[in-house]
Design a protein around this motif. Structure first.
Motif, PDB file in Angstrom:
ATOM      1  N   ARG A   1       8.774   2.160  -9.093  1.00 56.46           N
ATOM      2  CA  ARG A   1       8.230   1.621  -7.844  1.00 56.46           C
ATOM      3  C   ARG A   1       7.374   0.379  -8.095  1.00 56.46           C
ATOM      4  O   ARG A   1       7.320  -0.517  -7.261  1.00 56.46           O
ATOM      5  CB  ARG A   1       7.445   2.690  -7.100  1.00 56.46           C
ATOM      6  CG  ARG A   1       8.358   3.736  -6.499  1.00 56.46           C
ATOM      7  CD  ARG A   1       7.589   4.807  -5.736  1.00 56.46           C
ATOM      8  NE  ARG A   1       8.480   5.759  -5.135  1.00 56.46           N
ATOM      9  CZ  ARG A   1       9.002   6.812  -5.765  1.00 56.46           C
ATOM     10  NH1 ARG A   1       8.695   7.041  -7.016  1.00 56.46           N
ATOM     11  NH2 ARG A   1       9.814   7.633  -5.149  1.00 56.46           N
ATOM     12  N   LEU A   2       6.717   0.337  -9.228  1.00 60.06           N
ATOM     13  CA  LEU A   2       5.948  -0.863  -9.569  1.00 60.06           C
ATOM     14  C   LEU A   2       6.886  -2.051  -9.772  1.00 60.06           C
ATOM     15  O   LEU A   2       6.612  -3.154  -9.311  1.00 60.06           O
ATOM     16  CB  LEU A   2       5.140  -0.643 -10.853  1.00 60.06           C
ATOM     17  CG  LEU A   2       3.943   0.278 -10.784  1.00 60.06           C
ATOM     18  CD1 LEU A   2       3.306   0.394 -12.155  1.00 60.06           C
ATOM     19  CD2 LEU A   2       2.929  -0.212  -9.773  1.00 60.06           C
ATOM     20  N   ILE A   3       7.990  -1.794 -10.451  1.00 58.53           N
ATOM     21  CA  ILE A   3       8.944  -2.856 -10.761  1.00 58.53           C
ATOM     22  C   ILE A   3       9.580  -3.413  -9.492  1.00 58.53           C
ATOM     23  O   ILE A   3       9.878  -4.598  -9.405  1.00 58.53           O
ATOM     24  CB  ILE A   3      10.022  -2.343 -11.752  1.00 58.53           C
ATOM     25  CG1 ILE A   3       9.377  -1.842 -13.039  1.00 58.53           C
ATOM     26  CG2 ILE A   3      11.057  -3.412 -12.045  1.00 58.53           C
ATOM     27  CD1 ILE A   3       8.490  -2.814 -13.766  1.00 58.53           C
ATOM     28  N   LEU A   4       9.751  -2.584  -8.471  1.00 55.69           N
ATOM     29  CA  LEU A   4      10.358  -3.045  -7.215  1.00 55.69           C
ATOM     30  C   LEU A   4       9.625  -4.241  -6.613  1.00 55.69           C
ATOM     31  O   LEU A   4      10.241  -5.110  -6.004  1.00 55.69           O
ATOM     32  CB  LEU A   4      10.373  -1.905  -6.180  1.00 55.69           C
ATOM     33  CG  LEU A   4      11.406  -0.827  -6.357  1.00 55.69           C
ATOM     34  CD1 LEU A   4      11.165   0.302  -5.356  1.00 55.69           C
ATOM     35  CD2 LEU A   4      12.810  -1.382  -6.212  1.00 55.69           C
ATOM     36  N   ALA A   5       8.319  -4.279  -6.765  1.00 55.32           N
ATOM     37  CA  ALA A   5       7.531  -5.360  -6.160  1.00 55.32           C
ATOM     38  C   ALA A   5       6.921  -6.270  -7.223  1.00 55.32           C
ATOM     39  O   ALA A   5       5.954  -6.975  -6.965  1.00 55.32           O
ATOM     40  CB  ALA A   5       6.442  -4.771  -5.275  1.00 55.32           C
ATOM     41  N   ASN A   6       7.501  -6.285  -8.399  1.00 51.32           N
ATOM     42  CA  ASN A   6       6.979  -7.106  -9.484  1.00 51.32           C
ATOM     43  C   ASN A   6       7.529  -8.527  -9.379  1.00 51.32           C
ATOM     44  O   ASN A   6       8.370  -8.954 -10.161  1.00 51.32           O
ATOM     45  CB  ASN A   6       7.344  -6.481 -10.838  1.00 51.32           C
ATOM     46  CG  ASN A   6       6.685  -7.190 -11.992  1.00 51.32           C
ATOM     47  OD1 ASN A   6       5.679  -7.869 -11.817  1.00 51.32           O
ATOM     48  ND2 ASN A   6       7.240  -7.052 -13.178  1.00 51.32           N
TER      49      ASN A   6
ATOM     50  N   ALA B   1       0.845  -1.212   0.000  1.00 53.61           N
ATOM     51  CA  ALA B   1       0.000   0.000   0.000  1.00 53.61           C
ATOM     52  C   ALA B   1       0.873   1.253   0.000  1.00 53.61           C
ATOM     53  O   ALA B   1       0.603   2.212  -0.732  1.00 53.61           O
ATOM     54  CB  ALA B   1      -0.941  -0.001   1.199  1.00 53.61           C
ATOM     55  N   LYS B   2       1.917   1.267   0.818  1.00 57.76           N
ATOM     56  CA  LYS B   2       2.823   2.426   0.856  1.00 57.76           C
ATOM     57  C   LYS B   2       3.569   2.585  -0.466  1.00 57.76           C
ATOM     58  O   LYS B   2       3.743   3.694  -0.972  1.00 57.76           O
ATOM     59  CB  LYS B   2       3.844   2.293   1.986  1.00 57.76           C
ATOM     60  CG  LYS B   2       3.382   2.772   3.316  1.00 57.76           C
ATOM     61  CD  LYS B   2       3.045   4.251   3.317  1.00 57.76           C
ATOM     62  CE  LYS B   2       2.719   4.680   4.718  1.00 57.76           C
ATOM     63  NZ  LYS B   2       1.988   5.910   4.827  1.00 57.76           N
ATOM     64  N   LEU B   3       4.016   1.474  -1.012  1.00 54.03           N
ATOM     65  CA  LEU B   3       4.732   1.530  -2.281  1.00 54.03           C
ATOM     66  C   LEU B   3       3.828   2.078  -3.384  1.00 54.03           C
ATOM     67  O   LEU B   3       4.246   2.930  -4.173  1.00 54.03           O
ATOM     68  CB  LEU B   3       5.238   0.135  -2.647  1.00 54.03           C
ATOM     69  CG  LEU B   3       6.173   0.029  -3.838  1.00 54.03           C
ATOM     70  CD1 LEU B   3       7.418   0.880  -3.647  1.00 54.03           C
ATOM     71  CD2 LEU B   3       6.556  -1.427  -4.054  1.00 54.03           C
ATOM     72  N   TYR B   4       2.592   1.620  -3.405  1.00 51.85           N
ATOM     73  CA  TYR B   4       1.654   2.121  -4.409  1.00 51.85           C
ATOM     74  C   TYR B   4       1.359   3.601  -4.180  1.00 51.85           C
ATOM     75  O   TYR B   4       1.262   4.370  -5.118  1.00 51.85           O
ATOM     76  CB  TYR B   4       0.358   1.308  -4.417  1.00 51.85           C
ATOM     77  CG  TYR B   4      -0.513   1.674  -5.588  1.00 51.85           C
ATOM     78  CD1 TYR B   4      -0.157   1.285  -6.875  1.00 51.85           C
ATOM     79  CD2 TYR B   4      -1.652   2.431  -5.427  1.00 51.85           C
ATOM     80  CE1 TYR B   4      -0.924   1.652  -7.977  1.00 51.85           C
ATOM     81  CE2 TYR B   4      -2.428   2.804  -6.518  1.00 51.85           C
ATOM     82  CZ  TYR B   4      -2.053   2.405  -7.785  1.00 51.85           C
ATOM     83  OH  TYR B   4      -2.812   2.779  -8.873  1.00 51.85           O
ATOM     84  N   ARG B   5       1.266   3.994  -2.927  1.00 47.71           N
ATOM     85  CA  ARG B   5       1.015   5.403  -2.579  1.00 47.71           C
ATOM     86  C   ARG B   5       2.094   6.300  -3.181  1.00 47.71           C
ATOM     87  O   ARG B   5       1.816   7.333  -3.759  1.00 47.71           O
ATOM     88  CB  ARG B   5       0.961   5.552  -1.052  1.00 47.71           C
ATOM     89  CG  ARG B   5       0.898   6.983  -0.535  1.00 47.71           C
ATOM     90  CD  ARG B   5       2.279   7.363   0.010  1.00 47.71           C
ATOM     91  NE  ARG B   5       2.324   8.687   0.577  1.00 47.71           N
ATOM     92  CZ  ARG B   5       2.627   9.786  -0.107  1.00 47.71           C
ATOM     93  NH1 ARG B   5       2.856   9.736  -1.386  1.00 47.71           N
ATOM     94  NH2 ARG B   5       2.689  10.951   0.476  1.00 47.71           N
ATOM     95  N   PHE B   6       3.360   5.896  -3.069  1.00 47.06           N
ATOM     96  CA  PHE B   6       4.448   6.695  -3.634  1.00 47.06           C
ATOM     97  C   PHE B   6       4.476   6.617  -5.157  1.00 47.06           C
ATOM     98  O   PHE B   6       4.880   7.564  -5.821  1.00 47.06           O
ATOM     99  CB  PHE B   6       5.797   6.302  -3.037  1.00 47.06           C
ATOM    100  CG  PHE B   6       5.977   6.842  -1.647  1.00 47.06           C
ATOM    101  CD1 PHE B   6       6.174   8.206  -1.438  1.00 47.06           C
ATOM    102  CD2 PHE B   6       5.920   6.006  -0.537  1.00 47.06           C
ATOM    103  CE1 PHE B   6       6.319   8.719  -0.159  1.00 47.06           C
ATOM    104  CE2 PHE B   6       6.058   6.519   0.743  1.00 47.06           C
ATOM    105  CZ  PHE B   6       6.253   7.872   0.931  1.00 47.06           C
ATOM    106  N   HIS B   7       4.039   5.497  -5.700  1.00 52.23           N
ATOM    107  CA  HIS B   7       3.969   5.365  -7.160  1.00 52.23           C
ATOM    108  C   HIS B   7       2.970   6.359  -7.756  1.00 52.23           C
ATOM    109  O   HIS B   7       3.241   6.957  -8.788  1.00 52.23           O
ATOM    110  CB  HIS B   7       3.583   3.934  -7.553  1.00 52.23           C
ATOM    111  CG  HIS B   7       3.205   3.805  -8.983  1.00 52.23           C
ATOM    112  ND1 HIS B   7       4.106   3.993 -10.015  1.00 52.23           N
ATOM    113  CD2 HIS B   7       2.014   3.542  -9.571  1.00 52.23           C
ATOM    114  CE1 HIS B   7       3.474   3.846 -11.168  1.00 52.23           C
ATOM    115  NE2 HIS B   7       2.204   3.571 -10.926  1.00 52.23           N
ATOM    116  N   ILE B   8       1.827   6.543  -7.114  1.00 56.94           N
ATOM    117  CA  ILE B   8       0.799   7.422  -7.687  1.00 56.94           C
ATOM    118  C   ILE B   8       0.941   8.883  -7.285  1.00 56.94           C
ATOM    119  O   ILE B   8       0.220   9.737  -7.800  1.00 56.94           O
ATOM    120  CB  ILE B   8      -0.625   6.934  -7.326  1.00 56.94           C
ATOM    121  CG1 ILE B   8      -0.859   6.972  -5.814  1.00 56.94           C
ATOM    122  CG2 ILE B   8      -0.879   5.556  -7.908  1.00 56.94           C
ATOM    123  CD1 ILE B   8      -2.298   6.696  -5.407  1.00 56.94           C
TER     124      ILE B   8
END
Length: 124
Positions: free
Chosen positions: A58-63, A41-48
């Motif tokens: 940031r998407l690739i970090l957790a892909n 959730a935090k990672l997505y928050r920073f992505h958007i």
């Protein structure tokens, strides 16, 4: 920032990282390497966040199977959150963006990403 962006960010910025969602998540008991819904959730928050880098880094970090793809959609994270954060929404959106991004990526980058992911799977 645009009002829509503020509203979308608000869905994830309310997370206080208490990890109630992680404790309720069945995969957390099965796989200690899973990042967990609070982190995603935090990672997505920073992505958007429009104030941050405008790319897919940031998407690739957790892909991986330990990130976006590790979620089994039990949706317990949404139920237990005292702040009303729904990590599952961000996970769904991240997966869709990754798929869309993959369709737009140059062939050279797709091959490189597949090589990285296959090496990661061999290490596990």
């Amino acid at each position: 920032m645009q009002p829509d962006a503020v509203k979308e960010l608000g869905k994830y910025t309310n997370c206080i990282l208490c990890a109630a969602c992680v404790g309720s998540f069945p995969i957390s008991r099965k796989d200690n390497d899973f990042l967990g819904s609070a982190v995603l959730a935090k990672l997505y928050r920073f992505h958007i966040d429009p104030r941050k880098a405008d790319d897919e880094s940031r998407l690739i970090l957790a892909n991986s199977k330990f990130g976006w793809w590790g979620c089994e959609f039990h949706a317990k994270c949404r139920v237990v959150c005292s702040k009303g954060v729904s990590p599952i929404e961000g996970i769904v959106k991240a997966r869709k963006e990754i798929k869309d991004f993959g369709k737009k990526m140059p062939v050279k980058e797709i091959v490189l990403m597949k090589e990285i992911l296959s090496k990661e799977e061999l290490m596990n």
